[in-house]
Design a protein around this motif. Sequence first.
Motif, mmCIF file in Angstrom:
data_model
loop_
_atom_site.group_PDB
_atom_site.id
_atom_site.type_symbol
_atom_site.label_atom_id
_atom_site.label_comp_id
_atom_site.label_asym_id
_atom_site.label_seq_id
_atom_site.Cartn_x
_atom_site.Cartn_y
_atom_site.Cartn_z
ATOM 1 N N UNK A 13 -18.290 -6.748 -18.391
ATOM 2 C CA UNK A 13 -19.053 -5.503 -18.340
ATOM 3 C C UNK A 13 -18.166 -4.330 -17.934
ATOM 4 N N UNK A 14 -17.300 -4.542 -16.957
ATOM 5 C CA UNK A 14 -16.388 -3.474 -16.543
ATOM 6 C C UNK A 14 -15.426 -3.126 -17.676
ATOM 7 N N UNK A 15 -14.832 -4.141 -18.298
ATOM 8 C CA UNK A 15 -13.871 -3.893 -19.372
ATOM 9 C C UNK A 15 -14.526 -3.173 -20.546
ATOM 10 N N UNK A 16 -15.674 -3.668 -20.991
ATOM 11 C CA UNK A 16 -16.352 -3.059 -22.118
ATOM 12 C C UNK A 16 -16.730 -1.618 -21.856
ATOM 13 N N UNK A 17 -17.214 -1.356 -20.654
ATOM 14 C CA UNK A 17 -17.631 0.001 -20.306
ATOM 15 C C UNK A 17 -16.434 0.942 -20.247
ATOM 16 N N UNK A 18 -15.338 0.491 -19.674
ATOM 17 C CA UNK A 18 -14.156 1.351 -19.562
ATOM 18 C C UNK A 18 -13.507 1.599 -20.923
ATOM 19 N N UNK A 19 -13.529 0.608 -21.806
ATOM 20 C CA UNK A 19 -13.025 0.837 -23.162
ATOM 21 C C UNK A 19 -13.893 1.871 -23.885
ATOM 22 N N UNK A 20 -15.196 1.797 -23.695
ATOM 23 C CA UNK A 20 -16.083 2.791 -24.299
ATOM 24 C C UNK A 20 -15.824 4.177 -23.718
ATOM 25 N N UNK A 21 -15.563 4.226 -22.430
ATOM 26 C CA UNK A 21 -15.288 5.503 -21.765
ATOM 27 C C UNK A 21 -14.060 6.184 -22.356
ATOM 28 N N UNK A 22 -13.122 5.393 -22.893
ATOM 29 C CA UNK A 22 -11.910 5.975 -23.470
ATOM 30 C C UNK A 22 -12.058 6.250 -24.965
ATOM 31 N N UNK A 23 -13.294 6.168 -25.487
ATOM 32 C CA UNK A 23 -13.558 6.598 -26.849
ATOM 33 C C UNK A 23 -13.740 5.510 -27.876
ATOM 34 N N UNK A 24 -13.590 4.249 -27.503
ATOM 35 C CA UNK A 24 -13.763 3.152 -28.449
ATOM 36 C C UNK A 24 -15.241 2.866 -28.693
ATOM 37 N N UNK A 25 -15.525 2.192 -29.791
ATOM 38 C CA UNK A 25 -16.876 1.710 -30.077
ATOM 39 C C UNK A 25 -16.944 0.259 -29.621
#
Length: 453
Positions: A13-25
């Motif tokens: 959950x942390x990894x997915x959220x932080x990747x999304x925060x940096x602009x990824x889908x």
Amino acid sequence: MKICVIGTGYVGLVAGTCFAESGNTVVCVDVNEEKIAGLREGVIPIYEPGLKEMVIRNSAEGRLTFTTDLAAAVKTSLVNFIAVGTPPGEDGSADLKYVLDVARAIGSHMEGFKIIVDKSTVPVGTADQVRRAVQEELDRRGVSYEFDVVSNPEFLKEGAAIDDFMKPDRVVIGVDNVRTAELMKELYSPFMRKTNRMILMDVRSAEMTKYAANAMLATRISFMNQIANLCERMGADVSAVREGIGSDSRIGYDFLFPGVGYGGSCFPKDVKALVRTAEECGYDFMLLKAVEEVNERQKMLIPEKILRHFSGDRAGESRPLAGKTIAVWGLSFKPRTDDMREAPSIVVIERLLAEGASVRAHDPEAVKEAQKIFGDRIAYSCSSPYDILAGADALAIVTEWNEYRNPDFERIAEQLRTPVIFDGRNLYNPRRLKEMGFIYHGIGRNGSGFVEK
């Protein structure tokens, strides 16, 4: 970049959220329909500062979604992170059942080139097993797609996971393919804007790095706990000793705080797994076996101090804690989390209950988790820590939440039946408390208390 994260536990959950925060889908996948439904509504299953706000924001902006449909998520994603649990087996080894189940599922549904990333903490050689599991499924389907398996261990501290991910000390990437290495560098580039902290290495070395790091930190904790126990017997103060050795640049101050032992989801499990890995290749890892033994003994230190103290009041009685009430501050294994996996508080409270004591416990976040463990055998509070003190015979500090660091000692003394504090995290100054009339028991602090810590 389109990313799939399989597993919505702490790491996923942390990894997915932080990747999304940096602009990824990013699409996060889990088999638990109730959890996925909650995440879609902004209900976060773990406590981690800043995570809820980030999940809600990225979900609202369409970069972060949650599903139980693994097949669809894999088909549309280039990078597929495996972030499921690897619980310890009976022999201490990491159970790879869930990891390999996910690998087979990816192989069953992938179409086109995929990067498969082991984010879970896994033993050396797991990438080879994942690669075989995926290939077997492709062979079964009669199709041929390229894929690479990468090791990308996480180094997140619970309570500071968002900062750790967004501003990492290092990012370890184990990869055997230059093309995939470049894609992973691109994925992590937003987190490397100030300095490049990415370390590329072979896959097996990356798998070992995670275990070696946690084993080293666990070793420092157990070593300092042994020094603290020796200080008590020799009349030295462990706070002064820590100041002295930590000033050596070769040693440093981190992870040299003595206390009631380490817990959580990483150190206990990873130490056991590395010992087991060593055994499987015929090596006796004596040092880590000792680290583990020291830690288990250390968890018993506070209840043993409490027993000794009250045995003096009731000499000759077989159960000196019968009829006594002990107030406990802190349930989670560390502050800023509700995680109680392998928490020292469990050992402390179970021993106190076994000796006949009544226990009242306070924790700002972990009460719900504690209720799953203790049920109605103890009393709880998650509001004010002072709520559990009235008429208690002693106060024990087990977790170093900030709320406990500078309390109203006069109020504590007024509410306790006797002004006794068992400080399992050395939060307080022994001299000051003794001057205020408290009986103080710390960890390794029978010396002069000269150092103001």
